[in-house]
Each structure stands twice: as C-alpha cells, then as structure tokens.
Write a protein that holds these residues in place. Structure first.
Motif, PDB file in Angstrom:
ATOM      1  N   PRO A   1       0.858  -1.189   0.000  1.00 48.15           N
ATOM      2  CA  PRO A   1       0.000   0.000   0.000  1.00 48.15           C
ATOM      3  C   PRO A   1       0.894   1.238   0.000  1.00 48.15           C
ATOM      4  O   PRO A   1       1.898   1.294   0.723  1.00 48.15           O
ATOM      5  CB  PRO A   1      -0.783  -0.128   1.312  1.00 48.15           C
ATOM      6  CG  PRO A   1      -0.731  -1.583   1.655  1.00 48.15           C
ATOM      7  CD  PRO A   1       0.601  -2.074   1.156  1.00 48.15           C
ATOM      8  N   LEU A   2       0.560   2.230  -0.787  1.00 52.94           N
ATOM      9  CA  LEU A   2       1.451   3.376  -0.958  1.00 52.94           C
ATOM     10  C   LEU A   2       1.830   4.052   0.359  1.00 52.94           C
ATOM     11  O   LEU A   2       2.994   4.474   0.518  1.00 52.94           O
ATOM     12  CB  LEU A   2       0.830   4.386  -1.926  1.00 52.94           C
ATOM     13  CG  LEU A   2       0.682   3.907  -3.381  1.00 52.94           C
ATOM     14  CD1 LEU A   2       0.123   5.018  -4.257  1.00 52.94           C
ATOM     15  CD2 LEU A   2       2.017   3.419  -3.933  1.00 52.94           C
ATOM     16  N   PRO A   3       0.934   4.176   1.341  1.00 51.69           N
ATOM     17  CA  PRO A   3       1.360   4.808   2.600  1.00 51.69           C
ATOM     18  C   PRO A   3       2.501   4.070   3.294  1.00 51.69           C
ATOM     19  O   PRO A   3       3.260   4.689   4.050  1.00 51.69           O
ATOM     20  CB  PRO A   3       0.080   4.789   3.452  1.00 51.69           C
ATOM     21  CG  PRO A   3      -1.034   4.795   2.456  1.00 51.69           C
ATOM     22  CD  PRO A   3      -0.527   3.950   1.325  1.00 51.69           C
ATOM     23  N   MET A   4       2.633   2.772   3.042  1.00 51.30           N
ATOM     24  CA  MET A   4       3.698   2.014   3.701  1.00 51.30           C
ATOM     25  C   MET A   4       5.086   2.397   3.202  1.00 51.30           C
ATOM     26  O   MET A   4       6.089   2.103   3.861  1.00 51.30           O
ATOM     27  CB  MET A   4       3.475   0.518   3.520  1.00 51.30           C
ATOM     28  CG  MET A   4       2.327  -0.045   4.339  1.00 51.30           C
ATOM     29  SD  MET A   4       2.246  -1.850   4.263  1.00 51.30           S
ATOM     30  CE  MET A   4       3.759  -2.306   5.145  1.00 51.30           C
ATOM     31  N   LEU A   5       5.162   3.060   2.047  1.00 52.09           N
ATOM     32  CA  LEU A   5       6.465   3.501   1.565  1.00 52.09           C
ATOM     33  C   LEU A   5       7.094   4.512   2.509  1.00 52.09           C
ATOM     34  O   LEU A   5       8.323   4.608   2.613  1.00 52.09           O
ATOM     35  CB  LEU A   5       6.338   4.128   0.175  1.00 52.09           C
ATOM     36  CG  LEU A   5       5.931   3.196  -0.975  1.00 52.09           C
ATOM     37  CD1 LEU A   5       5.686   4.006  -2.239  1.00 52.09           C
ATOM     38  CD2 LEU A   5       7.003   2.136  -1.219  1.00 52.09           C
ATOM     39  N   ASP A   6       6.255   5.266   3.205  1.00 54.35           N
ATOM     40  CA  ASP A   6       6.746   6.353   4.053  1.00 54.35           C
ATOM     41  C   ASP A   6       6.532   6.095   5.537  1.00 54.35           C
ATOM     42  O   ASP A   6       6.762   6.979   6.356  1.00 54.35           O
ATOM     43  CB  ASP A   6       6.073   7.664   3.655  1.00 54.35           C
ATOM     44  CG  ASP A   6       6.433   8.065   2.235  1.00 54.35           C
ATOM     45  OD1 ASP A   6       7.632   8.211   1.961  1.00 54.35           O
ATOM     46  OD2 ASP A   6       5.523   8.197   1.396  1.00 54.35           O
ATOM     47  N   THR A   7       6.110   4.905   5.873  1.00 58.20           N
ATOM     48  CA  THR A   7       5.974   4.554   7.280  1.00 58.20           C
ATOM     49  C   THR A   7       7.331   4.146   7.823  1.00 58.20           C
ATOM     50  O   THR A   7       8.039   3.366   7.197  1.00 58.20           O
ATOM     51  CB  THR A   7       4.975   3.397   7.453  1.00 58.20           C
ATOM     52  OG1 THR A   7       3.709   3.795   6.904  1.00 58.20           O
ATOM     53  CG2 THR A   7       4.806   3.039   8.920  1.00 58.20           C
ATOM     54  N   ALA A   8       7.689   4.700   8.980  1.00 64.20           N
ATOM     55  CA  ALA A   8       8.962   4.300   9.594  1.00 64.20           C
ATOM     56  C   ALA A   8       8.991   2.784   9.678  1.00 64.20           C
ATOM     57  O   ALA A   8       8.081   2.148  10.191  1.00 64.20           O
ATOM     58  CB  ALA A   8       9.098   4.920  10.975  1.00 64.20           C
ATOM     59  N   ALA A   9      10.042   2.219   9.131  1.00 62.69           N
ATOM     60  CA  ALA A   9      10.056   0.781   8.876  1.00 62.69           C
ATOM     61  C   ALA A   9      10.413  -0.023  10.120  1.00 62.69           C
ATOM     62  O   ALA A   9      11.358  -0.807  10.137  1.00 62.69           O
ATOM     63  CB  ALA A   9      11.019   0.458   7.746  1.00 62.69           C
ATOM     64  N   ALA A  10       9.635   0.181  11.173  1.00 58.66           N
ATOM     65  CA  ALA A  10       9.831  -0.648  12.367  1.00 58.66           C
ATOM     66  C   ALA A  10       9.755  -2.129  12.043  1.00 58.66           C
ATOM     67  O   ALA A  10      10.476  -2.924  12.659  1.00 58.66           O
ATOM     68  CB  ALA A  10       8.797  -0.275  13.425  1.00 58.66           C
ATOM     69  N   PRO A  11       8.898  -2.540  11.100  1.00 57.84           N
ATOM     70  CA  PRO A  11       8.884  -3.975  10.762  1.00 57.84           C
ATOM     71  C   PRO A  11      10.231  -4.483  10.267  1.00 57.84           C
ATOM     72  O   PRO A  11      10.476  -5.682  10.252  1.00 57.84           O
ATOM     73  CB  PRO A  11       7.825  -4.059   9.658  1.00 57.84           C
ATOM     74  CG  PRO A  11       6.924  -2.903   9.907  1.00 57.84           C
ATOM     75  CD  PRO A  11       7.837  -1.812  10.390  1.00 57.84           C
ATOM     76  N   MET A  12      11.128  -3.565   9.865  1.00 55.90           N
ATOM     77  CA  MET A  12      12.443  -4.011   9.423  1.00 55.90           C
ATOM     78  C   MET A  12      13.158  -4.771  10.533  1.00 55.90           C
ATOM     79  O   MET A  12      13.955  -5.662  10.287  1.00 55.90           O
ATOM     80  CB  MET A  12      13.302  -2.813   9.009  1.00 55.90           C
ATOM     81  CG  MET A  12      12.810  -2.086   7.785  1.00 55.90           C
ATOM     82  SD  MET A  12      13.082  -3.047   6.282  1.00 55.90           S
ATOM     83  CE  MET A  12      12.526  -1.868   5.063  1.00 55.90           C
ATOM     84  N   VAL A  13      12.872  -4.371  11.782  1.00 56.64           N
ATOM     85  CA  VAL A  13      13.505  -5.046  12.904  1.00 56.64           C
ATOM     86  C   VAL A  13      13.166  -6.528  12.880  1.00 56.64           C
ATOM     87  O   VAL A  13      13.973  -7.379  13.255  1.00 56.64           O
ATOM     88  CB  VAL A  13      13.054  -4.404  14.229  1.00 56.64           C
ATOM     89  CG1 VAL A  13      13.643  -5.152  15.426  1.00 56.64           C
ATOM     90  CG2 VAL A  13      13.480  -2.937  14.270  1.00 56.64           C
ATOM     91  N   GLU A  14      11.977  -6.834  12.402  1.00 59.45           N
ATOM     92  CA  GLU A  14      11.548  -8.225  12.370  1.00 59.45           C
ATOM     93  C   GLU A  14      12.407  -9.051  11.422  1.00 59.45           C
ATOM     94  O   GLU A  14      12.568 -10.249  11.603  1.00 59.45           O
ATOM     95  CB  GLU A  14      10.083  -8.312  11.946  1.00 59.45           C
ATOM     96  CG  GLU A  14       9.115  -7.651  12.914  1.00 59.45           C
ATOM     97  CD  GLU A  14       9.168  -8.315  14.277  1.00 59.45           C
ATOM     98  OE1 GLU A  14       9.239  -9.567  14.343  1.00 59.45           O
ATOM     99  OE2 GLU A  14       9.152  -7.592  15.283  1.00 59.45           O
ATOM    100  N   ILE A  15      12.976  -8.403  10.415  1.00 59.49           N
ATOM    101  CA  ILE A  15      13.817  -9.148   9.477  1.00 59.49           C
ATOM    102  C   ILE A  15      14.979  -9.785  10.224  1.00 59.49           C
ATOM    103  O   ILE A  15      15.355 -10.926   9.974  1.00 59.49           O
ATOM    104  CB  ILE A  15      14.362  -8.221   8.370  1.00 59.49           C
ATOM    105  CG1 ILE A  15      13.223  -7.547   7.621  1.00 59.49           C
ATOM    106  CG2 ILE A  15      15.245  -8.997   7.405  1.00 59.49           C
ATOM    107  CD1 ILE A  15      13.697  -6.506   6.643  1.00 59.49           C
ATOM    108  N   ARG A  16      15.546  -9.049  11.134  1.00 58.18           N
ATOM    109  CA  ARG A  16      16.735  -9.519  11.812  1.00 58.18           C
ATOM    110  C   ARG A  16      16.428 -10.589  12.852  1.00 58.18           C
ATOM    111  O   ARG A  16      17.331 -11.149  13.460  1.00 58.18           O
ATOM    112  CB  ARG A  16      17.462  -8.330  12.420  1.00 58.18           C
ATOM    113  CG  ARG A  16      18.163  -7.550  11.323  1.00 58.18           C
ATOM    114  CD  ARG A  16      18.481  -6.131  11.648  1.00 58.18           C
ATOM    115  NE  ARG A  16      18.945  -5.919  13.003  1.00 58.18           N
ATOM    116  CZ  ARG A  16      19.146  -4.701  13.496  1.00 58.18           C
ATOM    117  NH1 ARG A  16      18.903  -3.660  12.753  1.00 58.18           N
ATOM    118  NH2 ARG A  16      19.574  -4.557  14.724  1.00 58.18           N
ATOM    119  N   ARG A  17      15.145 -10.847  13.065  1.00 62.23           N
ATOM    120  CA  ARG A  17      14.780 -11.970  13.910  1.00 62.23           C
ATOM    121  C   ARG A  17      14.568 -13.242  13.092  1.00 62.23           C
ATOM    122  O   ARG A  17      14.284 -14.291  13.641  1.00 62.23           O
ATOM    123  CB  ARG A  17      13.504 -11.640  14.688  1.00 62.23           C
ATOM    124  CG  ARG A  17      13.683 -10.473  15.654  1.00 62.23           C
ATOM    125  CD  ARG A  17      12.383 -10.113  16.335  1.00 62.23           C
ATOM    126  NE  ARG A  17      12.554  -8.931  17.189  1.00 62.23           N
ATOM    127  CZ  ARG A  17      11.543  -8.269  17.738  1.00 62.23           C
ATOM    128  NH1 ARG A  17      10.299  -8.671  17.538  1.00 62.23           N
ATOM    129  NH2 ARG A  17      11.776  -7.207  18.486  1.00 62.23           N
TER     130      ARG A  17
END
Length: 377
Positions: free
Chosen positions: A118-134
């Motif tokens: 969804p286009l708004p997710m492009l500019d949402t602070a990517a806190a879910p990125m932390v999940e990648i490292r788990r």
C-alpha cells in the motif's frame, strides 16, 4: 578497476545521473544538440526503416559492441546486435543474448515493491524491518546495531546510511569480497546490518539498500516475483562476458548483487517490463505516478530510476525520460522509457565504461544522446 573505490565508481554509474542532472538542470533549455543524430526539426514520427537506419548509423559511428532494442507502442522496431563479443574480432553478438541487468534490477525491484505495498507504507517508519533480523535466515542471532526509522522509500532512494558492501576488502582483480563470495554463504545480507542506519541520511549509493528492501518484502510475506524472461543469476552465472581495458573482466558472483543488480534477462524481457509500466498492466496510475515521481529538492531521482526532461536532437521540445543505468564490471546496461511517446530504448554493451563511453542525455552529445535522438525524433 584495481581498487574498491574504483569499483564503487563503476557500480555507482547507475546513480551518478542524479548529481549531473541537478548540476546541469539550468542549462537544459540552451543545450546545443549534436548535428549527427538526425533531423533538425520535429515532424512526423520516423518510419521503422528510418529508425533502423538512424540507429544503425549511430551504432557504426560509435563502434558499438552489444545490442540495441527500440520499440514504439506494441511494436519492436528493431532488436539488433552490433560488433563482436570479444574485442578485436571473433564471434559476433546476436540478438536475444542473456545479459546481466546490473542495476536495471533496482528499477524492477522498486516497481515490484510499489506494486506489492500500500502506498502509505512507503513512508511509514520501517519498524517492521527489525523483524527481518529476527529471521534466522537473515540474521541468526548475531548482535546488530539498531535499525532506526528508515522507511522503504529511503531504502529505494539510498537515504539509509546502511553499510556499503563496496567497502569490503578487495581480492583478486580488485573485486570487493562481498561480490566475490558464495552468495549463499554466511555473509550475504547480514553484512548490511553491521552499521547503524540513519533515517533520511544524505544520498549515498548503496546496494545494501535494495538487499534489505528485498529481505523486508520476503519477511513480510510479499516475496518479489520477477517478470517473465528475467531470473536471478545462479552461482557463477554472468551471462554475456564483459571486458575491461580490452581484457576479460575479473571473476565475481553476480548472484551476490541480488535485488540490487543480480537479475539476468534479454533486451526483449526488459522491453516487456517497460511496456507493462506504460500500459498500466503492472501498476495502476497512482502507483505508477509514485514510482516515477522525482524526490525533488534539485534531484530527479525517483524510486529506482531517474525521471527528467531531456532535450533531443530533432525533437521540438524536451521529452520526459525515465532512465535506469547499470554497470557491473565489463557490462553496461541502459533502459530508457519515453512514456509520453510510448517509446522504449534498451541498450547493452559488454565493454566497460573505460572502454565505451555511453554519455548522458543532458550533455547534448555522445552515444546515449544520439541513440535516443535517432529513436525518438
């Protein structure tokens, strides 16, 4: 190409357009066109025969070794090979060769991410990125600094401050270790996490940005499905061999570039991707507008590509040009889309930038300028 710094310059050619375009923007309206590219006044579109003759003339004049595809609308006007695979003679190039797409891969990656999120997710602070490292497949228990509030858009426009794999120690042939290692080995994307990211960091071209973006998509259950005719390189697969300073390029693992530069495909596969963008098959209008919207503040960088007005010889007014450059060692790639005209120009050469100068459209001269002028005006 003996140092990591020089390799960074080579790999960064696909990003260098940003700075020259910004610097040259005020001069666009007054650029003096080359007189060798064709007509001096815009008239009817060239016929297929005229386009072929004009492109052939440009290829001969610059002694091109590679392949050029020009399409208008749904028709491929030409897909032609030029020159020989090896400098100095031997087997000729043939149309339909499988090329490394290099950083044209980034253009494809960005489009697929925009399609999936969804286009708004492009500019949402990517806190879910932390999940990648788990994810044990990405970061199996290693300690990493905080990721910060980097967004997907910042990854796709190189404003993340992540570790740069071009800076890893060089090995044989001057290839940084990141690109020489087994892409399925223990290093891989994990190295990208070894430096604290910085949200809205100054532009710094970095392949880790796209490797992390791809990891995010996979971790969030949205793995990227590459377009028909394109596939990620397998270990030790490089496609058409490249040459640097007239000699074979050093050994590297193309697959280690991943979503930042590891795709392989044909010129027609790239054109099919371009056509899917221009016709709306890949992205709806709002998403396409977002993909091609320059970030502003003097920069023409959009998401995975650059979008700018380019004056061409024989065209009455500047054309809106979507451009993606790519180069990995001895192979250069260019993908030009002129969406308002329905034109795509795809170009490959297996000579490095030290051996074949492509040039930039804004310079008003050189191979790229003359090629687009021949195809579009």
């Amino acid at each position: 190409m003996k140092t990591a710094k020089l390799l960074a310059v080579v790999l960064g050619l696909c990003a260098v357009l940003a700075a020259p375009v910004e610097a040259q923007a005020p001069a666009r309206a007054t650029v003096t066109p080359s007189t060798s590219a064709g007509r001096t006044a815009e008239a009817r579109p060239r016929s297929t025969a005229e386009v072929i003759a004009a492109v052939d003339a440009v290829a001969r004049r610059y002694n091109l070794a590679g392949e050029v595809l020009v399409a208008r609308g749904s028709q491929v006007l030409l897909d032609r090979p030029y020159g020989t695979v090896r400098p100095g003679g031997g087997a000729p190039h043939v149309a339909g060769e499988r090329w490394r797409l290099a950083s044209v891969t980034k253009q494809v990656t960005a489009a697929l991410i925009v399609r999936s999120l969804p286009l708004p997710m492009l500019d949402t602070a990517a806190a879910p990125m932390v999940e990648i490292r788990r994810d044990p497949a990405v970061s199996p228990g290693d300690p990493y600094p905080p990721f910060g509030d980097v967004t997907v858009r910042q990854l796709l426009t190189h404003h993340s401050g992540l570790f740069n794999p071009d800076t890893t120690p060089v090995g044989a042939g001057g290839v940084p270790g990141f690109y020489a290692a087994d892409p399925n080995g223990a290093g891989g994307t994990r190295l990208c996490w070894s430096k604290t990211s910085v949200a809205a960091a100054p532009f710094s071209y970095n392949n880790c940005d796209y490797l992390v973006a791809d990891a995010y998509m996979r971790r969030s259950g949205r793995p990227l499905a590459w377009p028909t005719g394109m596939a990620m390189a397998r270990p030790d697969e490089i496609g058409v061999p490249g040459f640097v300073h007239g000699a074979p390029e050093p050994h590297f693992q193309l697959a280690s570039w991943g979503a930042a530069g590891g795709l392989m495909g044909t010129a027609r596969a790239v054109w099919a991707f371009d056509r899917s963008l221009m016709t709306g098959r890949l992205l709806p209008p709002a998403a396409l507008a977002e993909l091609w919207r320059p970030e502003g503040h003097g920069s023409y960088q959009a998401l995975g590509q650059w979008v700018f007005p380019g004056p061409l010889h024989g065209c009455a007014a500047p054309k809106r040009i979507v451009q993606r450059d790519g180069e990995i060692w001895g192979v250069q790639a260019r993908n030009f889309i002129l969406p308002d005209d329905g034109i795509a120009v795809v170009f490959f050469t297996n000579r490095s930038a030290d051996d074949f100068t492509v040039g930039e459209v804004w310079q008003g001269r050189g191979f790229a300028y003359d090629l687009l002028s021949a195809a579009a005006c």
